[in-house]
Design a protein around this motif. Structure first.
Motif, PDB file in Angstrom:
ATOM      1  N   PHE A  90       0.885  -1.353  -3.959  1.00 31.32           N
ATOM      2  CA  PHE A  90       1.091  -2.151  -2.748  1.00 31.32           C
ATOM      3  C   PHE A  90       2.491  -1.965  -2.165  1.00 31.32           C
ATOM      4  O   PHE A  90       2.651  -1.793  -0.945  1.00 31.32           O
ATOM      5  CB  PHE A  90       0.840  -3.621  -3.086  1.00 31.32           C
ATOM      6  N   ALA A  91       3.524  -1.997  -2.991  1.00 33.68           N
ATOM      7  CA  ALA A  91       4.902  -1.955  -2.494  1.00 33.68           C
ATOM      8  C   ALA A  91       5.412  -0.544  -2.226  1.00 33.68           C
ATOM      9  O   ALA A  91       6.449  -0.387  -1.566  1.00 33.68           O
ATOM     10  CB  ALA A  91       5.837  -2.660  -3.482  1.00 33.68           C
ATOM     11  N   LYS A  92       4.711   0.485  -2.679  1.00 36.14           N
ATOM     12  CA  LYS A  92       5.224   1.851  -2.549  1.00 36.14           C
ATOM     13  C   LYS A  92       5.502   2.263  -1.101  1.00 36.14           C
ATOM     14  O   LYS A  92       6.537   2.878  -0.815  1.00 36.14           O
ATOM     15  CB  LYS A  92       4.269   2.844  -3.218  1.00 36.14           C
ATOM     16  N   PRO A  93       4.622   1.974  -0.120  1.00 31.94           N
ATOM     17  CA  PRO A  93       4.923   2.380   1.259  1.00 31.94           C
ATOM     18  C   PRO A  93       6.161   1.701   1.843  1.00 31.94           C
ATOM     19  O   PRO A  93       6.693   2.162   2.853  1.00 31.94           O
ATOM     20  CB  PRO A  93       3.655   1.970   2.031  1.00 31.94           C
ATOM     21  N   LEU A  94       6.620   0.615   1.241  1.00 34.02           N
ATOM     22  CA  LEU A  94       7.816  -0.068   1.735  1.00 34.02           C
ATOM     23  C   LEU A  94       9.103   0.660   1.348  1.00 34.02           C
ATOM     24  O   LEU A  94      10.146   0.451   1.981  1.00 34.02           O
ATOM     25  CB  LEU A  94       7.879  -1.495   1.184  1.00 34.02           C
TER      26      LEU A  94
END
Length: 248
Positions: free
Chosen positions: A126-130
């Motif tokens: 979930f947080a990887k694209p951020l």
């Protein structure tokens, strides 16, 4: 007997409030359980020396076998002030706090396994694209010594306008997917806002920690976007968790 004073190690920033999501997961638990603690601020360049100095366990190893030290770390003198419990790694700390201080549980009975999977998903998917958006912005809000510690090729590369919009579209896809999953909690017995359907839990703290990271380092761009997505779902989750956002 008075409750022991737990020490939570965190990294300072030039912005008023702390930002690091993994550390916020632990601060949420400490606040939720009404535990007595204080924060010790450690710049990135001092983390390894500080943690070695208190005999904290490393959290990983490099390819050459050298240990890696990282935050969060806690020191809990509940059993002995001269030989306190010292732990690193957010998930290990969370499970320790739950077993040592079971009042106001963050893992409802039978939910530890599924919540652990959810938190792994938040961190690893979930947080990887951020990361390409928030890492350069985070670098800017670090104190000068910490900025210098990370300075190097690509350490703070800002995205161009088109690149940033493409990156935010990838982020929104993750939020849309997660909203669809959480919507399955809607119904007579669930409100669809918190992961376990009723009360906040460790999974919600892991998710809200990511929201805090966005709000702290990109309040006028990132948070302004996210707070409007999915019928203000993420603001409603924020409000569910806001009573546990104190920094002591």
């Amino acid at each position: 007997m008075s409750q022991p004073l737990i020490i939570l190690y965190d990294v300072p920033a030039a912005i008023p409030q702390p930002w690091a999501p993994n550390i916020w997961r632990i601060r949420f638990i400490l606040n939720y359980k009404h535990l007595n603690y204080r924060t010790v601020w450690v710049e990135f360049s001092d983390v390894e020396a500080t943690l070695r100095g208190i005999h904290a366990p490393p959290t990983a190893s490099r390819s050459d076998g050298r240990p890696i030290y990282s935050l969060p770390t806690i020191v809990d003198p509940i059993r002995s002030r001269s030989h306190p419990t010292i732990l690193s790694n957010a998930n290990i700390i969370a499970e320790y706090l739950e077993s040592t201080y079971p009042a106001r549980p963050i893992f409802p009975e039978g939910s530890c396994a599924v919540q652990s999977l959810f938190v792994h998903y938040i961190q690893e998917v979930f947080a990887k694209p951020l990361l390409p958006i928030l890492v350069p912005l985070t670098h800017q809000v670090l104190p000068e010594r910490s900025q210098a510690h990370f300075r190097g090729p690509g350490s703070a590369v800002q995205l161009t306008g088109a690149q940033r919009e493409q990156a935010w579209r990838a982020v929104q896809e993750q939020f849309e997917f997660l909203a669809g999953i959480l919507d399955k909690n809607n119904g007579a017995d669930g409100n669809g806002i918190v992961v376990m359907g009723h009360d906040v839990s460790y999974a919600d703290f892991a998710l809200c920690s990511v929201l805090i990271w966005i709000e702290r380092v990109s309040p006028h761009d990132g948070w302004a976007r996210v707070r409007q997505w999915n019928n203000n779902r993420w603001v409603r989750l924020w409000n569910k968790c806001k009573d546990y956002m104190d920094v002591l």
